[in-house]
Design an enzyme around this catalytic site. Structure first.
Site, PDB file in Angstrom:
ATOM      1  N   TYR A  16       6.836   0.972   3.005  1.00 13.20           N
ATOM      2  CA  TYR A  16       5.868   0.909   1.907  1.00 13.20           C
ATOM      3  C   TYR A  16       4.762  -0.100   2.242  1.00 13.20           C
ATOM      4  CZ  TYR A  16       3.881   0.035  -2.687  1.00 13.20           C
ATOM      5  OH  TYR A  16       2.999  -0.127  -3.732  1.00 13.20           O
ATOM      6  N   GLU A  38       4.555   1.383 -11.315  1.00  9.63           N
ATOM      7  CA  GLU A  38       4.478  -0.013 -11.753  1.00  9.63           C
ATOM      8  C   GLU A  38       5.085  -0.170 -13.150  1.00  9.63           C
ATOM      9  OE1 GLU A  38       3.799  -2.488  -9.908  1.00  9.63           O
ATOM     10  OE2 GLU A  38       2.725  -1.573  -8.238  1.00  9.63           O
ATOM     11  N   TRP A  46      11.144  -3.828  -6.915  1.00  9.29           N
ATOM     12  CA  TRP A  46      10.342  -2.759  -6.319  1.00  9.29           C
ATOM     13  C   TRP A  46      11.214  -1.899  -5.408  1.00  9.29           C
ATOM     14  CZ3 TRP A  46       6.515  -0.369  -8.017  1.00  9.29           C
ATOM     15  CH2 TRP A  46       5.729   0.448  -7.208  1.00  9.29           C
TER      16      TRP A  46
END
Length: 186
Positions: A16, A38, A46
């Protein structure tokens, strides 16, 4: 190869970091996807979101806001029992709400959502120079301002911390550490 510290925890985060995070993005559909991720990430790591991303994309029609805006109570019920995604009703309802707003955005405001977001920085990324992860902010004046403005337009679940993370993810804010190989490479 030196990376931001958080990207070294596992291959998912590394991928990522290397291929998406903080790369300037201008597609309204991609911006919606990142905003949804988000929102889903709030209160979670995350890493969890990236591991569930494939299932979230499937559950939310590849984050196509023209489809998500039409979700009804049956679809919401199905999302709430889908064990492969984040089953938070407030987050799910906010994503549907935000899809409705984004779907009508261009006809109401006469410019794209991307143009709106990038207009806050005159279409240029804000480049910060953090030495360590501790030097990276979780919000700033810009994220507070954008969050307030989006709320006046009807968006939900978009506080200044979520918006700051969103701005980092789409490249509006570059918070790569100064010794990261990605610094100023966008």
């Amino acid at each position: 190869m030196k990376r931001c510290d958080w990207a070294n925890l596992n291959k998912t985060l590394q991928n990522y970091h290397d291929n998406e995070w903080s790369i300037c993005e201008f597609s309204d559909y991609k911006l919606f996807e990142v905003l949804c991720l988000e929102i889903m990430q709030a209160g979670l790591s995350w890493d969890i979101i990236l591991k569930k991303r494939k299932f979230l994309k499937q559950a939310f029609n590849n984050f196509d806001f023209s489809l998500v805006k039409n979700y009804d109570s049956n679809k919401i019920d199905n999302l709430l029992i889908n064990e492969k995604i984040i089953r938070n009703k407030s987050k799910i309802l906010s994503i549907i709400n935000n899809a409705k707003i984004l779907y009508n955005w261009k006809s109401i405001y006469n410019y794209s959502f991307s143009e709106y977001i990038w207009s806050f920085t005159n279409n240029k990324p804000i480049i910060n120079f953090p030495k360590t992860h501790k030097d990276v902010q979780s919000l700033n004046f810009l994220s507070i301002q954008i969050s307030k403005e989006l709320k006046t337009k009807g968006f939900k679940f978009i506080g200044p911390t979520i918006i700051y993370s969103f701005l980092q993810a789409i490249g509006v804010i570059d918070d790569h550490l100064i010794d990261c190989y990605k610094k100023n490479k966008q």
